[in-house]
Design a protein around this motif. Sequence first.
Motif, PDB file in Angstrom:
ATOM      1  N   LYS A  72       0.858  -1.184   0.000  1.00 40.32           N
ATOM      2  CA  LYS A  72       0.000   0.000   0.000  1.00 40.32           C
ATOM      3  C   LYS A  72       0.898   1.240   0.000  1.00 40.32           C
ATOM      4  N   PRO A  73       0.600   2.223  -0.842  1.00 40.41           N
ATOM      5  CA  PRO A  73       1.452   3.410  -0.909  1.00 40.41           C
ATOM      6  C   PRO A  73       1.451   4.180   0.414  1.00 40.41           C
ATOM      7  N   SER A  74       2.631   4.488   0.890  1.00 42.92           N
ATOM      8  CA  SER A  74       2.763   5.222   2.150  1.00 42.92           C
ATOM      9  C   SER A  74       2.040   6.563   2.098  1.00 42.92           C
ATOM     10  N   GLU A  75       2.098   7.228   0.950  1.00 44.02           N
ATOM     11  CA  GLU A  75       1.441   8.532   0.819  1.00 44.02           C
ATOM     12  C   GLU A  75      -0.073   8.410   1.025  1.00 44.02           C
ATOM     13  N   SER A  76      -0.665   7.338   0.502  1.00 42.62           N
ATOM     14  CA  SER A  76      -2.108   7.124   0.665  1.00 42.62           C
ATOM     15  C   SER A  76      -2.463   6.835   2.116  1.00 42.62           C
ATOM     16  N   LEU A  77      -1.623   6.039   2.776  1.00 38.21           N
ATOM     17  CA  LEU A  77      -1.873   5.728   4.183  1.00 38.21           C
ATOM     18  C   LEU A  77      -1.768   6.993   5.037  1.00 38.21           C
ATOM     19  N   ALA A  78      -0.763   7.818   4.777  1.00 41.14           N
ATOM     20  CA  ALA A  78      -0.606   9.064   5.534  1.00 41.14           C
ATOM     21  C   ALA A  78      -1.788   9.991   5.270  1.00 41.14           C
ATOM     22  N   ALA A  79      -2.258  10.040   4.031  1.00 44.24           N
ATOM     23  CA  ALA A  79      -3.420  10.879   3.704  1.00 44.24           C
ATOM     24  C   ALA A  79      -4.661  10.387   4.437  1.00 44.24           C
ATOM     25  N   ILE A  81      -4.685   8.871   7.326  1.00 45.03           N
ATOM     26  CA  ILE A  81      -4.519   9.282   8.732  1.00 45.03           C
ATOM     27  C   ILE A  81      -4.895  10.749   8.890  1.00 45.03           C
ATOM     28  N   LEU A  82      -4.388  11.590   8.026  1.00 45.99           N
ATOM     29  CA  LEU A  82      -4.605  13.034   8.171  1.00 45.99           C
ATOM     30  C   LEU A  82      -6.031  13.460   7.838  1.00 45.99           C
ATOM     31  N   HIS A  83      -6.626  12.878   6.796  1.00 46.26           N
ATOM     32  CA  HIS A  83      -7.919  13.352   6.306  1.00 46.26           C
ATOM     33  C   HIS A  83      -9.089  12.428   6.612  1.00 46.26           C
ATOM     34  N   GLY A  84      -8.807  11.238   7.141  1.00 49.74           N
ATOM     35  CA  GLY A  84      -9.868  10.287   7.442  1.00 49.74           C
ATOM     36  C   GLY A  84     -10.433   9.678   6.168  1.00 49.74           C
ATOM     37  N   ARG A  85     -11.539   8.971   6.336  1.00 46.35           N
ATOM     38  CA  ARG A  85     -12.254   8.377   5.205  1.00 46.35           C
ATOM     39  C   ARG A  85     -13.718   8.766   5.336  1.00 46.35           C
ATOM     40  N   PRO A  86     -14.154   9.755   4.565  1.00 45.46           N
ATOM     41  CA  PRO A  86     -15.560  10.168   4.645  1.00 45.46           C
ATOM     42  C   PRO A  86     -16.493   8.981   4.427  1.00 45.46           C
ATOM     43  N   GLY A  87     -17.568   8.962   5.201  1.00 46.87           N
ATOM     44  CA  GLY A  87     -18.541   7.880   5.084  1.00 46.87           C
ATOM     45  C   GLY A  87     -18.143   6.629   5.834  1.00 46.87           C
ATOM     46  N   PRO A  91     -11.794   8.762  11.375  1.00 51.26           N
ATOM     47  CA  PRO A  91     -11.814  10.221  11.477  1.00 51.26           C
ATOM     48  C   PRO A  91     -10.519  10.845  10.965  1.00 51.26           C
ATOM     49  N   PRO A  92     -10.560  12.128  10.651  1.00 50.87           N
ATOM     50  CA  PRO A  92      -9.319  12.824  10.309  1.00 50.87           C
ATOM     51  C   PRO A  92      -8.535  13.155  11.577  1.00 50.87           C
ATOM     52  N   TRP A  93      -7.218  13.030  11.496  1.00 50.40           N
ATOM     53  CA  TRP A  93      -6.364  13.316  12.647  1.00 50.40           C
ATOM     54  C   TRP A  93      -5.518  14.564  12.437  1.00 50.40           C
ATOM     55  N   ARG A  94      -5.801  15.351  11.399  1.00 49.89           N
ATOM     56  CA  ARG A  94      -5.004  16.521  11.061  1.00 49.89           C
ATOM     57  C   ARG A  94      -4.943  17.539  12.200  1.00 49.89           C
ATOM     58  N   ARG A  95      -5.939  17.599  13.024  1.00 49.70           N
ATOM     59  CA  ARG A  95      -5.916  18.540  14.159  1.00 49.70           C
ATOM     60  C   ARG A  95      -4.834  18.188  15.166  1.00 49.70           C
ATOM     61  N   LEU A  97      -2.018  15.942  14.340  1.00 46.49           N
ATOM     62  CA  LEU A  97      -0.783  15.476  13.716  1.00 46.49           C
ATOM     63  C   LEU A  97      -0.417  16.356  12.527  1.00 46.49           C
ATOM     64  N   ASN A  98       0.875  16.490  12.294  1.00 45.90           N
ATOM     65  CA  ASN A  98       1.294  17.134  11.056  1.00 45.90           C
ATOM     66  C   ASN A  98       1.715  16.045  10.063  1.00 45.90           C
ATOM     67  N   GLU A  99       2.085  16.452   8.860  1.00 47.46           N
ATOM     68  CA  GLU A  99       2.422  15.478   7.817  1.00 47.46           C
ATOM     69  C   GLU A  99       3.623  14.614   8.196  1.00 47.46           C
ATOM     70  N   ALA A 100       4.629  15.224   8.794  1.00 53.41           N
ATOM     71  CA  ALA A 100       5.823  14.452   9.180  1.00 53.41           C
ATOM     72  C   ALA A 100       5.458  13.389  10.214  1.00 53.41           C
ATOM     73  N   GLU A 101       4.572  13.722  11.137  1.00 52.86           N
ATOM     74  CA  GLU A 101       4.157  12.755  12.160  1.00 52.86           C
ATOM     75  C   GLU A 101       3.339  11.623  11.540  1.00 52.86           C
ATOM     76  N   ALA A 102       2.466  11.954  10.587  1.00 53.93           N
ATOM     77  CA  ALA A 102       1.699  10.909   9.888  1.00 53.93           C
ATOM     78  C   ALA A 102       2.641   9.996   9.110  1.00 53.93           C
ATOM     79  N   ASP A 103       3.651  10.582   8.465  1.00 55.86           N
ATOM     80  CA  ASP A 103       4.648   9.776   7.745  1.00 55.86           C
ATOM     81  C   ASP A 103       5.409   8.868   8.706  1.00 55.86           C
ATOM     82  N   TRP A 104       5.747   9.387   9.879  1.00 59.17           N
ATOM     83  CA  TRP A 104       6.463   8.603  10.894  1.00 59.17           C
ATOM     84  C   TRP A 104       5.608   7.417  11.343  1.00 59.17           C
TER      85      TRP A 104
END
Length: 117
Positions: A72-79, A81-87, A91-95, A97-104
């Motif tokens: 699975k692409p790491s970028e998709s997994l990080a996205a 985490i940050l934006h959630g999956r509508p429906g 949930p989104p975790w952007r509040r 975490l930042n992008e570097a933390e999601a990548d970590w």
Amino acid sequence: MNPRTYFRRQIAPLFAACCLAAPALAEPAPVIDQPRQAELVRLVRQDCGSCHGLTLQGGLGPALLPATLAGKPSESLAATILHGRPGSAMPPWRRFLNEAEADWIVANLKKGFPHER
């Protein structure tokens, strides 16, 4: 046409064009300090674990183990985490975490997530 001439006339210009058109190498992600790493481990184990299972082997959400994330692409997994999956229940975790933390988090999930310290 001999091989050397063919290379100079046909291959070399294509190679040069590809090199010039290639995106610059990404900057390495910022280093996450140890106290924040401990917080992220706790967040994943507790908050993510409430849906993905406390051992991350699945529950309401899918398993977050190296075998299930392989390919699975790491970028998709990080996205996700940050934006959630509508429906969905994700949930989104952007509040929090930042992008570097999601990548970590993704990098650590893919190699086997550490236990709380």
